[in-house]
Scaffold this motif. Structure first.
Motif, PDB file in Angstrom:
ATOM      1  N   ARG A 218      28.786  49.977 -13.346  1.00 43.07           N
ATOM      2  CA  ARG A 218      29.025  48.692 -14.010  1.00 43.07           C
ATOM      3  C   ARG A 218      30.223  48.766 -14.942  1.00 43.07           C
ATOM      4  O   ARG A 218      31.047  47.861 -14.978  1.00 43.07           O
ATOM      5  CB  ARG A 218      27.782  48.262 -14.779  1.00 43.07           C
ATOM      6  CG  ARG A 218      26.655  47.847 -13.867  1.00 43.07           C
ATOM      7  CD  ARG A 218      25.507  47.249 -14.653  1.00 43.07           C
ATOM      8  NE  ARG A 218      24.399  46.968 -13.768  1.00 43.07           N
ATOM      9  CZ  ARG A 218      23.205  47.530 -13.865  1.00 43.07           C
ATOM     10  NH1 ARG A 218      22.962  48.383 -14.830  1.00 43.07           N
ATOM     11  NH2 ARG A 218      22.254  47.234 -13.019  1.00 43.07           N
ATOM     12  N   GLU A 219      30.321  49.863 -15.688  1.00 40.83           N
ATOM     13  CA  GLU A 219      31.452  50.014 -16.599  1.00 40.83           C
ATOM     14  C   GLU A 219      32.756  50.181 -15.822  1.00 40.83           C
ATOM     15  O   GLU A 219      33.793  49.648 -16.210  1.00 40.83           O
ATOM     16  CB  GLU A 219      31.243  51.221 -17.526  1.00 40.83           C
ATOM     17  CG  GLU A 219      30.149  51.020 -18.554  1.00 40.83           C
ATOM     18  CD  GLU A 219      28.770  51.345 -18.020  1.00 40.83           C
ATOM     19  OE1 GLU A 219      28.668  51.789 -16.850  1.00 40.83           O
ATOM     20  OE2 GLU A 219      27.791  51.146 -18.747  1.00 40.83           O
ATOM     21  N   VAL A 220      32.712  50.929 -14.727  1.00 34.31           N
ATOM     22  CA  VAL A 220      33.916  51.120 -13.917  1.00 34.31           C
ATOM     23  C   VAL A 220      34.334  49.797 -13.292  1.00 34.31           C
ATOM     24  O   VAL A 220      35.521  49.440 -13.290  1.00 34.31           O
ATOM     25  CB  VAL A 220      33.671  52.187 -12.836  1.00 34.31           C
ATOM     26  CG1 VAL A 220      34.835  52.252 -11.865  1.00 34.31           C
ATOM     27  CG2 VAL A 220      33.430  53.545 -13.470  1.00 34.31           C
ATOM     28  N   ARG A 221      33.388  49.033 -12.766  1.00 32.15           N
ATOM     29  CA  ARG A 221      33.696  47.743 -12.149  1.00 32.15           C
ATOM     30  C   ARG A 221      34.286  46.783 -13.178  1.00 32.15           C
ATOM     31  O   ARG A 221      35.193  46.013 -12.872  1.00 32.15           O
ATOM     32  CB  ARG A 221      32.436  47.150 -11.530  1.00 32.15           C
ATOM     33  CG  ARG A 221      32.699  45.899 -10.717  1.00 32.15           C
ATOM     34  CD  ARG A 221      31.430  45.302 -10.151  1.00 32.15           C
ATOM     35  NE  ARG A 221      30.731  46.264  -9.314  1.00 32.15           N
ATOM     36  CZ  ARG A 221      29.398  46.421  -9.293  1.00 32.15           C
ATOM     37  NH1 ARG A 221      28.642  45.667 -10.054  1.00 32.15           N
ATOM     38  NH2 ARG A 221      28.847  47.303  -8.512  1.00 32.15           N
ATOM     39  N   ALA A 222      33.808  46.836 -14.406  1.00 35.84           N
ATOM     40  CA  ALA A 222      34.281  45.921 -15.450  1.00 35.84           C
ATOM     41  C   ALA A 222      35.751  46.166 -15.794  1.00 35.84           C
ATOM     42  O   ALA A 222      36.437  45.249 -16.230  1.00 35.84           O
ATOM     43  CB  ALA A 222      33.425  46.057 -16.698  1.00 35.84           C
ATOM     44  N   THR A 223      36.250  47.374 -15.569  1.00 37.12           N
ATOM     45  CA  THR A 223      37.643  47.667 -15.911  1.00 37.12           C
ATOM     46  C   THR A 223      38.616  47.027 -14.929  1.00 37.12           C
ATOM     47  O   THR A 223      39.810  46.962 -15.215  1.00 37.12           O
ATOM     48  CB  THR A 223      37.899  49.182 -15.956  1.00 37.12           C
ATOM     49  OG1 THR A 223      37.650  49.736 -14.662  1.00 37.12           O
ATOM     50  CG2 THR A 223      37.017  49.851 -16.999  1.00 37.12           C
ATOM     51  N   PHE A 224      38.147  46.546 -13.792  1.00 33.81           N
ATOM     52  CA  PHE A 224      39.034  45.958 -12.800  1.00 33.81           C
ATOM     53  C   PHE A 224      39.252  44.461 -13.013  1.00 33.81           C
ATOM     54  O   PHE A 224      40.099  43.867 -12.361  1.00 33.81           O
ATOM     55  CB  PHE A 224      38.501  46.195 -11.383  1.00 33.81           C
ATOM     56  CG  PHE A 224      38.672  47.614 -10.937  1.00 33.81           C
ATOM     57  CD1 PHE A 224      39.889  48.063 -10.454  1.00 33.81           C
ATOM     58  CD2 PHE A 224      37.621  48.504 -11.013  1.00 33.81           C
ATOM     59  CE1 PHE A 224      40.057  49.361 -10.045  1.00 33.81           C
ATOM     60  CE2 PHE A 224      37.766  49.812 -10.604  1.00 33.81           C
ATOM     61  CZ  PHE A 224      38.993  50.246 -10.121  1.00 33.81           C
ATOM     62  N   PHE A 225      38.486  43.852 -13.898  1.00 33.99           N
ATOM     63  CA  PHE A 225      38.654  42.430 -14.176  1.00 33.99           C
ATOM     64  C   PHE A 225      39.702  42.238 -15.254  1.00 33.99           C
ATOM     65  O   PHE A 225      39.859  43.075 -16.144  1.00 33.99           O
ATOM     66  CB  PHE A 225      37.327  41.795 -14.602  1.00 33.99           C
ATOM     67  CG  PHE A 225      36.310  41.792 -13.500  1.00 33.99           C
ATOM     68  CD1 PHE A 225      36.500  41.000 -12.375  1.00 33.99           C
ATOM     69  CD2 PHE A 225      35.181  42.581 -13.582  1.00 33.99           C
ATOM     70  CE1 PHE A 225      35.580  41.003 -11.347  1.00 33.99           C
ATOM     71  CE2 PHE A 225      34.245  42.581 -12.560  1.00 33.99           C
ATOM     72  CZ  PHE A 225      34.448  41.794 -11.437  1.00 33.99           C
TER      73      PHE A 225
ATOM     74  N   HIS B 172      27.126  60.656 -11.346  1.00 34.28           N
ATOM     75  CA  HIS B 172      27.579  60.099 -12.623  1.00 34.28           C
ATOM     76  C   HIS B 172      28.425  58.847 -12.413  1.00 34.28           C
ATOM     77  O   HIS B 172      28.362  57.908 -13.216  1.00 34.28           O
ATOM     78  CB  HIS B 172      28.343  61.152 -13.420  1.00 34.28           C
ATOM     79  CG  HIS B 172      27.442  62.192 -14.011  1.00 34.28           C
ATOM     80  ND1 HIS B 172      26.642  61.947 -15.100  1.00 34.28           N
ATOM     81  CD2 HIS B 172      27.177  63.459 -13.641  1.00 34.28           C
ATOM     82  CE1 HIS B 172      25.938  63.025 -15.382  1.00 34.28           C
ATOM     83  NE2 HIS B 172      26.248  63.963 -14.507  1.00 34.28           N
ATOM     84  N   LEU B 173      29.222  58.833 -11.362  1.00 36.31           N
ATOM     85  CA  LEU B 173      29.991  57.630 -11.055  1.00 36.31           C
ATOM     86  C   LEU B 173      29.058  56.474 -10.706  1.00 36.31           C
ATOM     87  O   LEU B 173      29.274  55.338 -11.122  1.00 36.31           O
ATOM     88  CB  LEU B 173      30.945  57.898  -9.897  1.00 36.31           C
ATOM     89  CG  LEU B 173      31.871  56.761  -9.492  1.00 36.31           C
ATOM     90  CD1 LEU B 173      32.817  56.414 -10.641  1.00 36.31           C
ATOM     91  CD2 LEU B 173      32.652  57.141  -8.254  1.00 36.31           C
ATOM     92  N   TRP B 174      27.999  56.747  -9.976  1.00 40.00           N
ATOM     93  CA  TRP B 174      27.029  55.715  -9.610  1.00 40.00           C
ATOM     94  C   TRP B 174      26.326  55.166 -10.853  1.00 40.00           C
ATOM     95  O   TRP B 174      26.110  53.961 -10.970  1.00 40.00           O
ATOM     96  CB  TRP B 174      26.011  56.289  -8.633  1.00 40.00           C
ATOM     97  CG  TRP B 174      24.965  55.316  -8.224  1.00 40.00           C
ATOM     98  CD1 TRP B 174      25.089  54.294  -7.336  1.00 40.00           C
ATOM     99  CD2 TRP B 174      23.619  55.257  -8.704  1.00 40.00           C
ATOM    100  NE1 TRP B 174      23.909  53.613  -7.223  1.00 40.00           N
ATOM    101  CE2 TRP B 174      22.982  54.183  -8.060  1.00 40.00           C
ATOM    102  CE3 TRP B 174      22.890  56.027  -9.619  1.00 40.00           C
ATOM    103  CZ2 TRP B 174      21.663  53.856  -8.305  1.00 40.00           C
ATOM    104  CZ3 TRP B 174      21.584  55.697  -9.848  1.00 40.00           C
ATOM    105  CH2 TRP B 174      20.989  54.615  -9.200  1.00 40.00           C
ATOM    106  N   ARG B 175      26.007  56.053 -11.795  1.00 39.96           N
ATOM    107  CA  ARG B 175      25.335  55.606 -13.024  1.00 39.96           C
ATOM    108  C   ARG B 175      26.243  54.730 -13.880  1.00 39.96           C
ATOM    109  O   ARG B 175      25.754  53.869 -14.608  1.00 39.96           O
ATOM    110  CB  ARG B 175      24.891  56.814 -13.854  1.00 39.96           C
ATOM    111  CG  ARG B 175      23.684  57.507 -13.253  1.00 39.96           C
ATOM    112  CD  ARG B 175      23.156  58.571 -14.155  1.00 39.96           C
ATOM    113  NE  ARG B 175      22.717  57.983 -15.411  1.00 39.96           N
ATOM    114  CZ  ARG B 175      22.599  58.668 -16.549  1.00 39.96           C
ATOM    115  NH1 ARG B 175      22.888  59.937 -16.588  1.00 39.96           N
ATOM    116  NH2 ARG B 175      22.189  58.074 -17.638  1.00 39.96           N
TER     117      ARG B 175
END
Length: 51
Positions: free
Chosen positions: A32-39, A26-29
């Motif tokens: 993109r959303e998780v990566r976007a929270t770091f910007f 589920h983390l892999w799916r």
């Protein structure tokens, strides 16, 4: 009794591994959303006026 202990630990480890695998899936799916929270997000207009 030793056999039951070995099988119990085997089953417990399999169940834990399945849960961990599902969490990784589920983390892999949602990577993109998780990566976007770091910007950094742009500051809202109200905060920009106060600064």
């Amino acid at each position: 009794m030793t056999t039951y202990r070995v099988w119990w630990h085997f089953v417990a480890n399999v169940i834990g591994s399945i849960i961990f695998g599902l969490a990784l899936y589920h983390l892999w799916r949602e990577r993109r959303e998780v990566r976007a929270t770091f910007f950094l997000r742009p500051l809202p207009e109200i905060t920009r006026q106060a600064a």
